[in-house]
Design an enzyme around this catalytic site. Structure first.
Site, PDB file in Angstrom:
ATOM      1  N   ASP A  36     -36.141 -31.307  -5.937  1.00  0.00           N
ATOM      2  CA  ASP A  36     -37.480 -31.611  -6.472  1.00  0.00           C
ATOM      3  C   ASP A  36     -37.989 -32.864  -5.761  1.00  0.00           C
ATOM      4  O   ASP A  36     -37.400 -33.313  -4.793  1.00  0.00           O
ATOM      5  CB  ASP A  36     -37.406 -31.824  -7.986  1.00  0.00           C
ATOM      6  CG  ASP A  36     -36.551 -33.024  -8.343  1.00  0.00           C
ATOM      7  OD1 ASP A  36     -35.334 -32.970  -8.086  1.00  0.00           O
ATOM      8  OD2 ASP A  36     -37.074 -34.035  -8.832  1.00  0.00           O
TER       9      ASP A  36
ATOM     10  N   HIS B 150     -31.361 -24.424  -3.653  1.00  0.00           N
ATOM     11  CA  HIS B 150     -32.393 -24.848  -4.605  1.00  0.00           C
ATOM     12  C   HIS B 150     -33.058 -26.095  -4.016  1.00  0.00           C
ATOM     13  O   HIS B 150     -32.648 -27.226  -4.275  1.00  0.00           O
ATOM     14  CB  HIS B 150     -31.756 -25.142  -5.973  1.00  0.00           C
ATOM     15  CG  HIS B 150     -32.757 -25.419  -7.049  1.00  0.00           C
ATOM     16  ND1 HIS B 150     -33.242 -24.452  -7.888  1.00  0.00           N
ATOM     17  CD2 HIS B 150     -33.390 -26.561  -7.408  1.00  0.00           C
ATOM     18  CE1 HIS B 150     -34.111 -24.977  -8.731  1.00  0.00           C
ATOM     19  NE2 HIS B 150     -34.213 -26.266  -8.464  1.00  0.00           N
TER      20      HIS B 150
ATOM     21  N   ASP C 217     -24.849 -18.400  -4.046  1.00  0.00           N
ATOM     22  CA  ASP C 217     -25.918 -18.777  -3.114  1.00  0.00           C
ATOM     23  C   ASP C 217     -27.230 -18.195  -3.640  1.00  0.00           C
ATOM     24  O   ASP C 217     -27.777 -17.243  -3.092  1.00  0.00           O
ATOM     25  CB  ASP C 217     -25.580 -18.244  -1.710  1.00  0.00           C
ATOM     26  CG  ASP C 217     -26.668 -18.602  -0.704  1.00  0.00           C
ATOM     27  OD1 ASP C 217     -27.480 -19.505  -1.007  1.00  0.00           O
ATOM     28  OD2 ASP C 217     -26.708 -17.967   0.372  1.00  0.00           O
TER      29      ASP C 217
ATOM     30  N   GLU D  26     -28.022 -26.528  -5.571  1.00  0.00           N
ATOM     31  CA  GLU D  26     -29.047 -27.503  -5.219  1.00  0.00           C
ATOM     32  C   GLU D  26     -28.494 -28.414  -4.120  1.00  0.00           C
ATOM     33  O   GLU D  26     -27.320 -28.296  -3.739  1.00  0.00           O
ATOM     34  CB  GLU D  26     -29.488 -28.336  -6.448  1.00  0.00           C
ATOM     35  CG  GLU D  26     -30.804 -29.086  -6.179  1.00  0.00           C
ATOM     36  CD  GLU D  26     -31.442 -29.762  -7.408  1.00  0.00           C
ATOM     37  OE1 GLU D  26     -31.000 -29.495  -8.540  1.00  0.00           O
ATOM     38  OE2 GLU D  26     -32.391 -30.540  -7.198  1.00  0.00           O
TER      39      GLU D  26
END
Ligand SMILES: [Zn+2]
Length: 410
Positions: free
Chosen positions: A57, A338, A381, A390
């Protein structure tokens, strides 16, 4: 050793830079360029641009950022020192006028899978915590001892003044209505120890050594992760030219932990120094590899280097998945990390180490699919499995340090 690998691992961290235009395969205009609201004030806005997006993020966090900075600084490689400055210079903006340091800078919620310039919600600097303030003091002081620059040393001292004025922990919890990563730390003794050691190394003032002695814990060398910074205090002492009594404790502690890690690795089918698999288990492997290389530097014993190398072998494919955990390297590597820029561009950014197996089933995908599996098999995965797939800058920084230590034989 494959120098393309270390270059790619460092390049990923550069690609996480915030507040600047990026070119190359994952280009975007300058993101998060506006001023941030200081939480709890009556609309006070501050320039907090810069730093790295922490992970998949776009939040920026002082506490894990400090760990990443330390690993880059300890690697000693010139391009990594330059990269560390990018984060250090952002951290300077995260300090309040009383010396305290804001814990993190994020929006209230996570964005969709978009490029960073498309996250345009209000940016908020969350309240000060003593963990963030002590980590800040530690990295700034260590940077000051490397770069010999007052602009790092004075803020480090001001953060320490704040810590003296606030001897009890100021913990961090997300303010109401905020759901982004918390990185909440329930103990700041190890961060205060780290800050004290780093400031002692930067200033030679015996006050800091006295404080470090009072905070010292013989378990610091065996604790790891972003919330356990005691080891970096020990490493400051070892890597500094100073000769305090504690230096000998520090070396003995690291050698004793290295012996334990060799035993743990011997009992792991892949010779990884892991007994359980937690969130970010791959960083535990690379951190342990770094500690084994520190033990090799101290003692010259080949056994430690041999086991450090086995830790990188695990990451590169000698594991239950028979795959490399670094995107773009090895015959089989993660294709669906991710990581928002990878998802937005439809291709995995190369050089990223994913979190790896996590036996605690900490995302909905893991709960649905990993029940009853052996701990080492709890990995997929899959974009949705953020607890195993992530990425983060501090995982990559740990991997980078291990690779460079192996390249340099210490
Ligand atoms: Zn950004």
């Amino acid at each position: 050793m494959d120098s393309d690998l270390s270059d790619a691992v460092l390049k990923m961290i550069t690609a996480q830079r915030c507040g600047t235009q990026l070119t190359g395969d994952f280009p975007h205009p300058a993101c998060h360029a506006g001023r941030a609201l200081i939480w709890g004030t009556d609309g006070y806005l501050k320039d907090c641009t810069g730093g790295w997006h922490d992970a998949g993020d776009y939040g920026r966090y002082v506490v894990p950022g400090a760990k990443a900075v330390m690993d880059l600084l300890l690697s000693g490689r010139a391009d990594a020192l330059d990269e560390a400055r990018w984060e250090l210079d952002w951290m300077l903006k995260m300090q309040n006028s009383d010396g305290g340091v804001y814990h993190k800078l994020t929006c209230r919620d996570f964005p969709g899978f978009v490029m960073p310039d498309q996250e345009t919600e209000e940016l908020i600097a969350s309240p000060v915590s003593t963990a963030a303030t002590a980590d800040f003091a530690g990295v700034m002081a260590f940077a000051a001892s490397i770069f010999h620059e007052k602009r790092y040393l004075v803020p480090a001292m001001m953060a320490y003044v704040f810590l003296i004025a606030n001897p009890s922990i100021i913990p961090f919890f997300n303010p109401e209505g905020m759901v982004t990563g918390e990185y909440s730390d329930s103990c700041d003794k190890d961060e205060r120890f780290f800050a004290s050691c780093a400031l002692y190394c930067a200033t030679s003032n015996p006050y800091f050594m006295k404080k470090a002695r009072s905070l010292y814990d013989m378990d610091f060398a065996s604790q790891g992760d972003w919330d356990c910074m005691g080891i970096y205090g020990l490493l400051c002492l070892i890597h500094s030219r100073k000769r305090p009594d504690l230096k000998w404790n520090a070396k003995a502690d690291i050698l004793s932990r290295a012996d334990e890690l060799v035993c743990i690795a011997e009992l792991n089918p892949f010779k990884a120094a892991l007994s359980t698999y937690r969130w970010g288990s791959n960083m535990e492997v690379t951190d342990n590899g770094c500690l084994l290389m520190e033990a090799f530097r101290i003692s010259g014993k080949e056994k430690y280097r041999e086991y450090a190398k086995k830790q990188l072998d695990y990451i590169l494919g000698n594991n239950a998945q028979k795959m490399s955990f670094i995107t773009g390297f090895g015959e089989k590597s993660p294709l669906h990390p991710h990581h928002r820029p990878s998802e937005a561009m439809g291709k995995p950014m190369p050089g990223m180490m994913v979190g790896g197996p996590d036996q605690h089933l900490q995302d909905p995908y893991a709960l649905e699919n990993f029940k009853g599996l052996e701990p080492c098999m709890c990995y997929a995965d899959e974009l949705a499995s953020y607890s195993t797939n992530e990425v983060s800058v501090y995982w990559n920084a740990s991997l980078f340090r291990l690779i460079t230590m192996l390249e340099n034989n210490g």
